[in-house]
Motif scaffolding. Structure first.
Motif, PDB file in Angstrom:
ATOM      1  N   ASP A 241     -12.233  -4.787  28.670  1.00 35.52           N
ATOM      2  CA  ASP A 241     -13.101  -5.132  29.793  1.00 35.52           C
ATOM      3  C   ASP A 241     -12.373  -5.980  30.832  1.00 35.52           C
ATOM      4  O   ASP A 241     -12.594  -5.822  32.039  1.00 35.52           O
ATOM      5  CB  ASP A 241     -14.369  -5.846  29.305  1.00 35.52           C
ATOM      6  N   CYS A 242     -11.463  -6.850  30.378  1.00 33.76           N
ATOM      7  CA  CYS A 242     -10.694  -7.672  31.324  1.00 33.76           C
ATOM      8  C   CYS A 242      -9.692  -6.825  32.095  1.00 33.76           C
ATOM      9  O   CYS A 242      -9.420  -7.081  33.271  1.00 33.76           O
ATOM     10  CB  CYS A 242      -9.985  -8.801  30.583  1.00 33.76           C
ATOM     11  N   ARG A 245     -11.697  -5.169  34.742  1.00 33.80           N
ATOM     12  CA  ARG A 245     -12.082  -6.129  35.774  1.00 33.80           C
ATOM     13  C   ARG A 245     -10.904  -6.428  36.707  1.00 33.80           C
ATOM     14  O   ARG A 245     -11.099  -6.572  37.913  1.00 33.80           O
ATOM     15  CB  ARG A 245     -12.597  -7.409  35.138  1.00 33.80           C
ATOM     16  N   LEU A 276     -15.701   0.242  27.004  1.00 32.18           N
ATOM     17  CA  LEU A 276     -16.468  -0.884  27.521  1.00 32.18           C
ATOM     18  C   LEU A 276     -17.731  -1.106  26.693  1.00 32.18           C
ATOM     19  O   LEU A 276     -18.103  -2.254  26.405  1.00 32.18           O
ATOM     20  CB  LEU A 276     -16.845  -0.636  28.982  1.00 32.18           C
ATOM     21  N   GLN A 277     -18.365  -0.028  26.292  1.00 33.90           N
ATOM     22  CA  GLN A 277     -19.572  -0.135  25.478  1.00 33.90           C
ATOM     23  C   GLN A 277     -19.267  -0.809  24.147  1.00 33.90           C
ATOM     24  O   GLN A 277     -20.069  -1.605  23.638  1.00 33.90           O
ATOM     25  CB  GLN A 277     -20.173   1.253  25.243  1.00 33.90           C
ATOM     26  N   GLU A 279     -17.276  -3.110  23.711  1.00 32.28           N
ATOM     27  CA  GLU A 279     -17.123  -4.539  23.976  1.00 32.28           C
ATOM     28  C   GLU A 279     -18.369  -5.112  24.643  1.00 32.28           C
ATOM     29  O   GLU A 279     -18.330  -6.182  25.260  1.00 32.28           O
ATOM     30  CB  GLU A 279     -15.883  -4.779  24.847  1.00 32.28           C
ATOM     31  N   ALA A 281     -20.012  -4.187  27.256  1.00 35.22           N
ATOM     32  CA  ALA A 281     -19.878  -4.290  28.709  1.00 35.22           C
ATOM     33  C   ALA A 281     -20.138  -2.924  29.321  1.00 35.22           C
ATOM     34  O   ALA A 281     -20.245  -1.916  28.618  1.00 35.22           O
ATOM     35  CB  ALA A 281     -18.484  -4.791  29.088  1.00 35.22           C
ATOM     36  N   SER A 282     -20.244  -2.901  30.644  1.00 36.59           N
ATOM     37  CA  SER A 282     -20.385  -1.632  31.357  1.00 36.59           C
ATOM     38  C   SER A 282     -19.624  -1.752  32.674  1.00 36.59           C
ATOM     39  O   SER A 282     -19.372  -2.863  33.171  1.00 36.59           O
ATOM     40  CB  SER A 282     -21.855  -1.312  31.641  1.00 36.59           C
ATOM     41  N   LEU A 286     -19.440  -5.107  35.356  1.00 40.45           N
ATOM     42  CA  LEU A 286     -18.189  -5.723  35.777  1.00 40.45           C
ATOM     43  C   LEU A 286     -18.070  -5.734  37.295  1.00 40.45           C
ATOM     44  O   LEU A 286     -17.619  -6.715  37.891  1.00 40.45           O
ATOM     45  CB  LEU A 286     -16.996  -4.986  35.152  1.00 40.45           C
TER      46      LEU A 286
END
Length: 356
Positions: A241-242, A245, A276-277, A279, A281-282, A286
């Motif tokens: 995810d980072c 981003r 992402l899912q 982690e 996140a989406s 982000l």
């Protein structure tokens, strides 16, 4: 051995280095802005000391810069521009060290903060210390550029630290001397020997004791603590995810399409969504995080009106931006700006001494 990160983690490169390289390209007549935009990078965002660029985009930009400029010595040219304050907390810690050895010890431990694809090992040999630089992974044709920037950067920064060339130091380089090096040899104020078994900075024990002219024990302690905190944070930000981003933060146009980000990271759109899912996140969340951070920066740090800010953030108009900002924060952008300015005024008033 210094802390290192594998290339697969992609902890990103500080954007400021690409900004400096872009300025060099401009100085030699290349359209640096056009090149950055073609790589999908926002020239304005690269000037931030807190932003990091994905390894893939940094590599593409450097590769194109070398090819399109026709200058294979760009790494040496970049090395000459690497002033210590550009290196953030690490630069401050190095500048405030007591001796050259203390400064090199800091570089060995914290190099990951500035160059995640490099690591340093040091050993004693023949009455001197060898600080050997190793690339994690295979940078391919960029290795020469990376080693030029790193090792010759050490030479120029060493002169900044002690006020003169480092007597009793030298550079060892693998492979034959490149054809372009003769144009720069005179500016490298210590011996450089090609055909070695390692890429290393070699410093005699006597030279290691050279005092740093900016030495400040209190500042050294506080900046080292910042380096420790930053190193911990960087390693915690090694998730996928980072990585996504980082691409979003520096992209032009903004916000980037999911397909563009996936291609930059060499994954399919489906894989990007799935990872992402995993982690929690989406992609949209982000994008919204980056938009909110940038909105706050623009509202507090500029006098741009809401229409201008909306345009920068990729909204059709100020009304759409206002609705999104209110959804994220509970207040309108105008209210946020007013509160921030009121708060800043109160702090300034508290810090202003009363008249005698």
């Amino acid at each position: 051995m210094g802390a290192s990160a594998s290339a697969t983690q992609d902890l990103g490169m500080p954007a400021i280095y690409l900004h400096i390289l872009a300025e060099l390209l401009k100085a030699i007549g290349l359209d640096e802005r056009n090149l950055l935009l073609r790589v999908g990078l926002d020239p304005v965002r690269l000037q931030s000391t807190d932003v990091r660029v994905s390894h893939a985009q940094a590599s593409e930009f450097v590769t194109r810069a070398i090819i399109e400029s026709g200058e294979p010595g760009l790494g040496v040219m970049l090395a000459r521009e690497l002033k210590l304050p550009l290196h953030g907390a690490l630069g401050v810690a190095i500048m405030s060290s007591r001796t050259l050895k203390d400064a090199l010890d800091l570089m060995t431990r914290y190099l990951t903060l500035r160059a995640p694809n490099l690591s340093v090992s040091c050993r004693e040999k023949g009455g001197a210390m060898h600080y050997t630089i190793v690339c994690d992974g295979d940078p391919g044709p960029l290795k020469g550029f990376i080693m030029d920037a790193m090792l010759f950067g050490c030479v120029f920064m060493g002169t900044q630290l002690i006020g003169t060339a480092i007597t009793g130091a030298g550079i060892l380089r693998k492979g034959p001397e490149p054809s372009y090096f003769h144009r720069f040899r005179q500016s490298i104020v210590i011996p450089v020997d090609y055909g070695s078994q390692e890429d290393a900075l070699v410093v005699s024990h006597a030279a290691l004791s050279a005092p740093i002219r900016f030495s400040d024990d209190q500042l050294a302690q506080s900046s080292r603590a910042q380096c420790e905190k930053a190193l911990k944070q960087l390693n915690e930000n090694a998730g996928f995810d980072c990585r996504v981003r980082r691409v979003i933060e520096t992209s032009h146009p903004f916000p980037p399409k999911l397909a563009r980000v996936a291609a930059t990271l060499f994954v399919s759109e489906r894989t990007l969504k799935r990872r992402l899912q995993e982690e929690n996140a989406s992609f949209q969340s982000l994008v919204d995080q980056v938009r909110l951070d940038r909105a706050r920066e623009l509202l507090t740090g500029t006098n741009m009106n809401l229409n201008q800010i909306a345009d920068v953030l990729g909204y059709a108009d100020a009304a759409n931006f206002t609705r999104a900002f209110k959804r994220w924060t509970g207040i309108s952008p105008s209210q946020f700006r007013g509160l921030e300015r009121q708060s800043s005024g109160m702090v300034l008033q508290a810090q202003t001494p009363a008249p005698a």
